[in-house]
Every structure is written in structure tokens, then in C-alpha cells.
Design an enzyme around this catalytic site. Structure first.
Site, mmCIF file in Angstrom:
data_model
loop_
_atom_site.group_PDB
_atom_site.id
_atom_site.type_symbol
_atom_site.label_atom_id
_atom_site.label_comp_id
_atom_site.label_asym_id
_atom_site.label_seq_id
_atom_site.Cartn_x
_atom_site.Cartn_y
_atom_site.Cartn_z
ATOM 1 N N ASP A 187 10.229 -7.255 8.926
ATOM 2 C CA ASP A 187 9.960 -6.322 7.818
ATOM 3 C C ASP A 187 9.691 -4.917 8.340
ATOM 4 O OD1 ASP A 187 7.658 -7.822 8.792
ATOM 5 O OD2 ASP A 187 6.464 -6.574 7.465
ATOM 6 N N ASN A 188 9.616 -4.766 9.663
ATOM 7 C CA ASN A 188 9.394 -3.448 10.250
ATOM 8 C C ASN A 188 10.626 -2.953 10.988
ATOM 9 O OD1 ASN A 188 6.803 -3.295 9.248
ATOM 10 N ND2 ASN A 188 5.873 -4.181 11.080
ATOM 11 N N ARG B 142 5.745 9.927 3.393
ATOM 12 C CA ARG B 142 6.685 9.530 4.445
ATOM 13 C C ARG B 142 8.118 9.665 3.955
ATOM 14 N NH1 ARG B 142 5.760 3.768 7.244
ATOM 15 N NH2 ARG B 142 6.441 2.864 5.274
ATOM 16 N N ARG C 138 0.847 -1.205 0.000
ATOM 17 C CA ARG C 138 0.000 0.000 0.000
ATOM 18 C C ARG C 138 0.871 1.239 0.000
ATOM 19 N NH1 ARG C 138 -1.405 0.324 6.410
ATOM 20 N NH2 ARG C 138 0.252 -1.093 6.929
ATOM 21 N N GLY D 82 -4.613 -1.557 -0.852
ATOM 22 C CA GLY D 82 -3.524 -0.599 -1.029
ATOM 23 C C GLY D 82 -3.799 0.767 -0.423
ATOM 24 N N ARG E 237 14.780 -2.900 4.654
ATOM 25 C CA ARG E 237 14.450 -3.585 5.904
ATOM 26 C C ARG E 237 15.328 -4.816 6.105
ATOM 27 N NH1 ARG E 237 8.609 -2.065 5.804
ATOM 28 N NH2 ARG E 237 8.568 -0.545 4.147
HETATM 29 P P1 AMP Z 1 2.409 -3.927 8.177
HETATM 30 O O1 AMP Z 1 1.532 -4.615 9.166
HETATM 31 O O2 AMP Z 1 2.029 -2.486 8.024
HETATM 32 O O3 AMP Z 1 3.846 -4.090 8.464
HETATM 33 O O4 AMP Z 1 2.118 -4.583 6.772
HETATM 34 C C1 AMP Z 1 2.439 -5.911 6.477
HETATM 35 C C2 AMP Z 1 2.288 -6.180 4.997
HETATM 36 O O5 AMP Z 1 0.919 -6.045 4.584
HETATM 37 C C3 AMP Z 1 3.079 -5.248 4.104
HETATM 38 O O6 AMP Z 1 3.583 -5.991 3.036
HETATM 39 C C4 AMP Z 1 2.053 -4.266 3.645
HETATM 40 O O7 AMP Z 1 2.388 -3.668 2.422
HETATM 41 C C5 AMP Z 1 0.806 -5.125 3.513
HETATM 42 N N1 AMP Z 1 -0.431 -4.344 3.650
HETATM 43 C C6 AMP Z 1 -0.875 -3.768 4.780
HETATM 44 N N2 AMP Z 1 -2.034 -3.111 4.545
HETATM 45 C C7 AMP Z 1 -2.342 -3.288 3.236
HETATM 46 C C8 AMP Z 1 -3.412 -2.851 2.390
HETATM 47 N N3 AMP Z 1 -4.402 -2.086 2.841
HETATM 48 N N4 AMP Z 1 -3.381 -3.227 1.100
HETATM 49 C C9 AMP Z 1 -2.378 -3.979 0.640
HETATM 50 N N5 AMP Z 1 -1.349 -4.416 1.373
HETATM 51 C C10 AMP Z 1 -1.314 -4.081 2.664
HETATM 52 MG MG MG Z 2 5.251 -2.760 7.789
#
Ligand code: AMP
Ligand code: MG
Length: 492
Positions: free
Chosen positions: A249-250, A173, A90, A123, A180
Site C-alpha cells: 500500500d506504500n 501533499r 488520515r 485521522g 497504489r
Molecule cells: P501507513 O503506515 O502510513 O502506511 O498507514 C497504514 C494505514 O493506517 C493506512 O490505511 C492509514 O490510513 C492508516 N492510518 C495511519 N495512521 C492513522 C491515523 N492516525 N488514523 C487513522 N488511520 C491511520
Molecule cells: Mg501508507
């Protein structure tokens, strides 16, 4: 005038590092906030960014000249389980901005529409998570914690479907880079040693140039990342910050905090504290953060093995030694920070009991993390203006008096003057943090009533977290029991 000085080194890496992906336009871009000091630091014209043309760029409706939008790919351990295929689902990286002082920053749009890595997601981002990230990331910066920054936010005029329909928004951002631990893991899992070497060379040139001239640059890189992350997590601990989703990944290779999803600062001290609604096992509880960071760094070391040494056994030995350094590095950073919080030049072995006892008492009496330390700064010297003490908001219970007496005795051995001590303690013990109930109130006002003033005022207050102003007492006050926000949700 070219509004943004792009130079996109990541987009020049081999094609298997990303997918070219423009942001998806939205219905009706609207301005939320522009971070003018950050824009200026990046050499971006704040007036332009705050104009309809700037808002259109933030929302993803127009591309600035020189942008080469890409969605990057990565992998990661999420709650301990390895996911070999994540990526910017996203977000798109518009490109890298070289600031007037020569530093390079990623400019990313988050919530900008689906990409090749969206895995069925839309996204998009609701307004709430964008505001949360804006508030908390900028507060972290002002608190002196390395972090991604928020350059601007825009509303989309579209709704996103979550547990209910919510207004959508996009966050612009900024990070030193978005590379990462999981980026390395992606290529390691595919046994793509060439890509690992390319990525290592890229991050060495970009973030750790001093590693290049060492005997083993990849080892020097690993050691430097471990040192930066140890220092970073120590800063989190010293402020009562709970990240909430410390997946690999964070965690950024550059050592900045990223991903303000279910994060929160704790109010009452509780080492077991968890806010994330999905963290049922308490994996990412406050007290677990250093251990989790250590574990995540071992994943980085593991991913780097093929480029650490041609001899696999030697590679493992080098990696293990580097990872084993983490606890001492963390402890050193944490102890030095704790000394600053307590007004001491250093914490020696003879002080360990004093420090341990304080944590114990804080937990037992559920003292407000932020105000307890701030009150210590009040107590080392009289305040020039008495109303600048936080005594109206917080007083130590009687049970703390014996500890306070011991601490005062210990302070008598310090060479600094009480006034000097207070100045440095104030800087280590902020009074304004983005308290969870205030963040939630700002989100609710914006989401339910279209009122952004609560958000703007909170961001403004958090720009000066160390100087107490009694007229802002409400921002320093812990939540009443009915105001406590016990859970936060991922920004998805
Ligand atoms: P996060 O929990 O923010 O670290 O996200 C984990 C993964 O989920 C990452 O690959 C993000 O890009 C994906 N992701 C989170 N929210 C969305 C969304 N609304 N649409 C598509 N991918 C998402
Ligand atoms: Mg993330």
C-alpha cells in the site's frame, strides 16, 4: 480568481472507489511553510497559499472551489500479511490539479481527520511526522528521485494523543496520483474484475498512455510499472535511502516514492541497516529493498491476472515473465547509477570486482555513505576552490589506498576530462542529505520549543544538495556517536 484549477477524474470513477469525505476543521490553523516553487508549478498563487485563507485550506477548514474531497480505499500487504481493507484513514484527496503545463496532480491533505477507513484511528498527524515528510520528500525531489511532494504544512492548534500529547499538523501533499499496488489488490481480493479493468484503464490513461496502443495494454502497464519501480529503488540504493515500510500500500503505480514514515538516510554504510522501530525482522533493511520491491510487484501482477488475459494459464505466464524482468531492470539501473557515482561511463564485467570491493570496504570500515562517495568526486580533479572539498569532514582510511589506486588506474581508460568527470560525479554524489539526527533536531525544536527555524534552515539547505558550501559544514557532517538516531517511528 479561482485559486486552484481542479479536474477530479478519480471522483468520477464508480462509487466503490472512495467515500466522499470532507476534511474535519481544526481549532486554530497556523502556517508552517509554503512551497512556493511547487505552488507556481501547479498554477496555485503562492501569496494566496501563504495567506490566512490558504492556511485555512491546508488545515482543512475551508474547501477551495472545485474540490471534491474523497477518502480512497485500498488494501495491502503489510510486513508480508495481507490486509484486505485499508484506505485513506488520515487523509483526504481534495482533487486533481491540472498544472499550467498540462500535467495532472493529486492534492491531498494528510492528517485531516477521520474517514470511513480510519479503523479506530484519529485521522490526525502529529507535527513531527509532517515535518519529517516535508523535509525528506522535498530533499528526495532535489536529489532527482521521483517522489510525492510537499506543497504546504499547517498547524492545527489541537493536540494529538500518542505516547504523549503532541501538537497536530496537516500536510498538503502532491503526487502524480496516490493509486497504489494495494488499490489493485483491494478489487482483486473482492474478485471485482470490472473494477480492476476500470482502474487499469484509469492509470493507463493517466500515467502510461503509451500502453494504450499496444497489443495487451494491461501487460504493457504491468511492464512499465515494474520498470519504473526498478529504477526508483535503484535510486534509493544509490543514495543510501531506507524507506522503512515498503508495504504494497506504500508503492505507487506512478513510480513515485511515498510514505515518509520511519524512513532515513544511512550515515555509516551497513547493508543490514534498519531504522524503523517496528521492523524487528529487518524485512525492510537497506539490502532487502530491491527484493521486497520485486515481491511487491509480483503482488501487483497477481492482482492484475483477471484482466491480463481471458485464459488464466496464459495470464499467469504473461505475469510471470513480466515480474521476472525485475532483477535485470534493477541491476541495469543500479549499475548505470554506480558508474556515474564512480566517474565511469559504464561498468563492464571487468569492473565488477572493483565495485564489489568498494562496498565491502565501506561496510568493513563503516564509512559514511554520503561523504565516501563525495570524497571520490574530490579526488578525480583538483577543486577550483580548495575549501569546496569535503576533506575536512571525511578522509579515506589507509586501508582504502590500494582500492583508490586501482580506481585511479581504471579512470585512466575513461574518455572524459577530469573536470567533466567531477561535475557529473558531484551530481551523482550529493553532499547534503537529510541526515536523521538533523531531521530529529528540527522536529524536536518545533515540537518541544515551538521553534520552526531549525526546520526551515534544513529545508533551505537541502534545496541545493550537490554544491558544497563550507559554511554549511554542519549539515554535511555525520552525527557524533551520541547524536546518532538509531530508530525512527511510523508517522501515525
Ligand atoms: P501507513 O503506515 O502510513 O502506511 O498507514 C497504514 C494505514 O493506517 C493506512 O490505511 C492509514 O490510513 C492508516 N492510518 C495511519 N495512521 C492513522 C491515523 N492516525 N488514523 C487513522 N488511520 C491511520
Ligand atoms: Mg501508507
Amino acid at each position: 480568481m479561482e485559486p486552484i484549477a481542479f479536474d477530479n477524474s478519480y471522483a468520477r470513477l464508480p462509487e466503490r472507489f472512495y467515500a466522499r469525505q470532507a476534511p474535519e476543521p481544526v481549532s486554530a490553523p497556523g502556517p508552517i511553510r509554503v512551497n512556493r516553487p511547487l505552488a507556481a508549478a501547479l498554477g496555485i498563487d503562492g501569496d494566496w497559499l501563504d495567506s490566512p485563507a490558504g492556511t485555512a485550506m491546508v488545515a482543512g477548514n475551508t474547501l477551495p472551489p472545485g474540490a471534491e474531497p474523497i477518502a480512497t480505499v485500498y488494501a495491502g500487504h503489510q510486513f508480508g500479511g495481507f490486509n484486505p481493507q485499508l484506505g485513506d484513514g488520515r487523509a483526504v484527496l481534495l482533487g486533481e490539479v491540472v498544472s499550467p503545463d498540462g500535467l495532472r496532480y493529486d492534492l491531498q491533505l494528510k492528517g485531516s481527520g477521520p474517514t470511513a477507513w480510519s479503523r479506530g484511528g484519529d485521522g490526525r498527524s502529529p507535527l513531527g511526522p509532517v515535518l519529517r515528510e516535508y523535509i525528506v520528500s522535498e530533499a528526495m525531489h532535489r536529489l532527482g528521485v521521483p517522489t510525492t511532494r510537499s506543497l504546504a504544512a499547517a498547524s492545527t492548534g489541537d493536540t494529538v494523543a500518542r505516547e504523549r500529547f503532541l501538537p497536530g499538523a496537516v500536510l498538503a501533499r502532491v503526487a502524480s496520483s496516490h493509486i497504489r499496488i494495494g488499490t489493485f489488490q483491494y478489487y482483486a481480493a473482492r474478485k471485482d474484475t470490472d473494477a480492476l479493468q476500470v482502474l487499469a484503464d484509469h492509470v493507463i490513461a493517466r500515467h502510461y498512455p503509451e500502453a494504450r496502443d499496444t497489443e495487451n495494454p494491461v501487460l504493457a502497464l504491468l511492464q512499465a510499472v515494474i520498470a519504473r519501480q526498478a529504477a526508483l529503488v535503484a535510486q534509493w540504493q544509490l543514495l543510501g535511502f531506507i524507506h522503512g515500510v515498503v508495504n504494497t500500500d506504500n508503492m505507487l503505480i506512478c513510480g513515485e516514492t511515498i510514505d515518509y514514515g520511519p524512513c532515513a538516510f544511512m550515515d555509516a554504510f551497513n547493508p543490514q541497516q534498519v531504522y524503523s522501530s517496528i521492523d524487528h525482522g529487518g524485512r525492510y533493511a537497506y539490502r532487502n529493498q530491491p527484493g521486497i520491491a520485486h515481491w511487491n510487484l509480483s503482488c501487483l501482477a497477481q492482482a492484475l491476472l483477471p484482466v491480463l488475459d481471458d485464459n488464466p494459464e496464459q495470464a499467469v505466464a504473461l505475469a510471470q515473465k513480466a515480474v521476472d524482468a525485475f532483477p535485470d531492470l534493477f541491476l541495469a539501473a543500479n549499475t548505470a547509477g554506480m558508474a556515474r557515482k564512480l566517474g565511469l561511463q559504464a561498468i563492464g564485467e571487468q569492473d565488477t570486482a572493483l565495485v564489489e570491493e568498494l562496498w565491502h570496504l565501506m561496510a568493513e570500515h563503516e564509512l559514511d555513505f554520503t561523504l565516501a562517495f563525495r570524497r571520490l568526486a574530490d579526488l578525480v580533479a583538483p577543486r577550483e576552490h580548495a575549501e569546496q572539498a569535503v576533506s575536512a569532514l571525511f578522509e579515506f582510511p589507509d586501508a582504502l589506498q590500494p582500492w583508490l589506486a586501482r580506481w585511479h588506474t581504471r579512470l585512466e581508460q575513461e574518455p572524459s576530462s577530469p573536470a567533466e568527470r567531477q561535475r557529473s560525479m558531484d551530481l551523482a554524489n550529493p553532499v547534503f542529505i537529510p541526515r536523521n539526527h538533523l531531521v530529529e533536531a528540527a522536529i524536536a525544536a518545533a515540537t518541544d520549543r515551538g521553534d520552526l527555524t531549525v526546520f526551515h534552515q534544513l529545508v533551505d539547505v537541502l534545496e541545493a544538495p550537490h554544491a558544497y558550501r563550507p559554511e554549511l559544514a554542519l549539515y554535511a557532517t555525520p552525527p557524533r556517536p551520541e547524536q546518532v538516531v538509531p530508530q525512527t517511528f511510523c508517522g501515525t
